[in-house]
Design an enzyme around this catalytic site. Structure first.
Site, PDB file in Angstrom:
ATOM      1  N   ASP A  23      41.242  88.309  28.306  1.00 18.67           N
ATOM      2  CA  ASP A  23      42.597  88.690  28.723  1.00 18.67           C
ATOM      3  C   ASP A  23      42.719  88.482  30.226  1.00 18.67           C
ATOM      4  O   ASP A  23      43.100  89.389  30.971  1.00 18.67           O
ATOM      5  CB  ASP A  23      42.876  90.142  28.345  1.00 18.67           C
ATOM      6  CG  ASP A  23      44.343  90.537  28.537  1.00 18.67           C
ATOM      7  OD1 ASP A  23      45.210  89.638  28.563  1.00 18.67           O
ATOM      8  OD2 ASP A  23      44.616  91.748  28.660  1.00 18.67           O
ATOM      9  N   TYR A  24      42.375  87.289  30.674  1.00 19.71           N
ATOM     10  CA  TYR A  24      42.345  87.002  32.103  1.00 19.71           C
ATOM     11  C   TYR A  24      43.755  86.728  32.605  1.00 19.71           C
ATOM     12  O   TYR A  24      44.276  85.615  32.514  1.00 19.71           O
ATOM     13  CB  TYR A  24      41.415  85.815  32.384  1.00 19.71           C
ATOM     14  CG  TYR A  24      41.021  85.700  33.833  1.00 19.71           C
ATOM     15  CD1 TYR A  24      40.186  86.643  34.414  1.00 19.71           C
ATOM     16  CD2 TYR A  24      41.484  84.656  34.616  1.00 19.71           C
ATOM     17  CE1 TYR A  24      39.827  86.549  35.744  1.00 19.71           C
ATOM     18  CE2 TYR A  24      41.117  84.547  35.947  1.00 19.71           C
ATOM     19  CZ  TYR A  24      40.296  85.499  36.509  1.00 19.71           C
ATOM     20  OH  TYR A  24      39.939  85.402  37.830  1.00 19.71           O
TER      21      TYR A  24
END
Length: 178
Positions: free
Chosen positions: A99-100
């Protein structure tokens, strides 16, 4: 997340709560595995030279880690390039964040260092596809203006050209998923 103090150090506790919609045994197994995995990923990220919270204590369903005073970065050219460099380090260690996005970055008070938080969806992989999804997630979040700077920072990763080529394939698939 709960903010507290441990040995005079500001910290937060990330607790994985019971999910009542899952069977108890499955819920306990998933929460335990995800807690342990996140603690290991935080440690491995530090070893890769990535600034992230320090794990102070981990038990079955919670992680106590150092609190980082700061705010989300503006994702201007400087921030986007730095975010690319950070992801290059993570990918060099085969860490997939999962979930960058800017929501999982904190610019330390005073503006010096950028930290990565929330490895709860992360895992270890050397698959180009997994890395391309990480890159795509950030590029989608920062928009057109930051993409070039992000890509130039990400170029620090030895296999960046392969990953960036795969991002174009991911983009084509995702475009029609909404």
């Amino acid at each position: 997340m709960t903010k507290k103090s441990l040995l005079g150090m500001a910290c937060v506790v990330k607790a994985r709560m019971v999910k009542g919609y899952r069977a108890k045994e499955l819920d306990a197994k998933l929460r335990l595995e995800r807690t342990r995995s996140e603690a290991r990923l935080l440690h491995k990220a530090k070893l890769a030279g990535v600034m992230c919270p320090t794990v102070l204590e981990a038990d079955d369903f919670s992680i106590t880690m150092g609190f980082i005073e700061g705010e989300r970065p503006a994702m201007d050219e400087r921030d986007s390039r730095e975010a690319g460099r950070i992801l290059a380090r993570l990918h060099g260690a085969d860490i997939i964040h999962g979930d960058y996005t800017p929501a999982n970055l904190i610019r330390e008070s005073g503006g010096r260092r950028m930290f990565v938080i929330d490895f709860g969806l992360g895992f270890i992989s050397n698959d180009i596809e997994d890395k391309a999804v990480d890159v795509f997630t950030m590029m989608r979040a920062i928009g057109k203006d930051g993409k070039q700077a992000f890509a130039s920072g990400y170029a620090d990763y030895a296999k960046s050209k392969s990953v960036l080529a795969r991002v174009r394939d991911v983009e084509k698939r995702v475009r029609y998923a909404f």
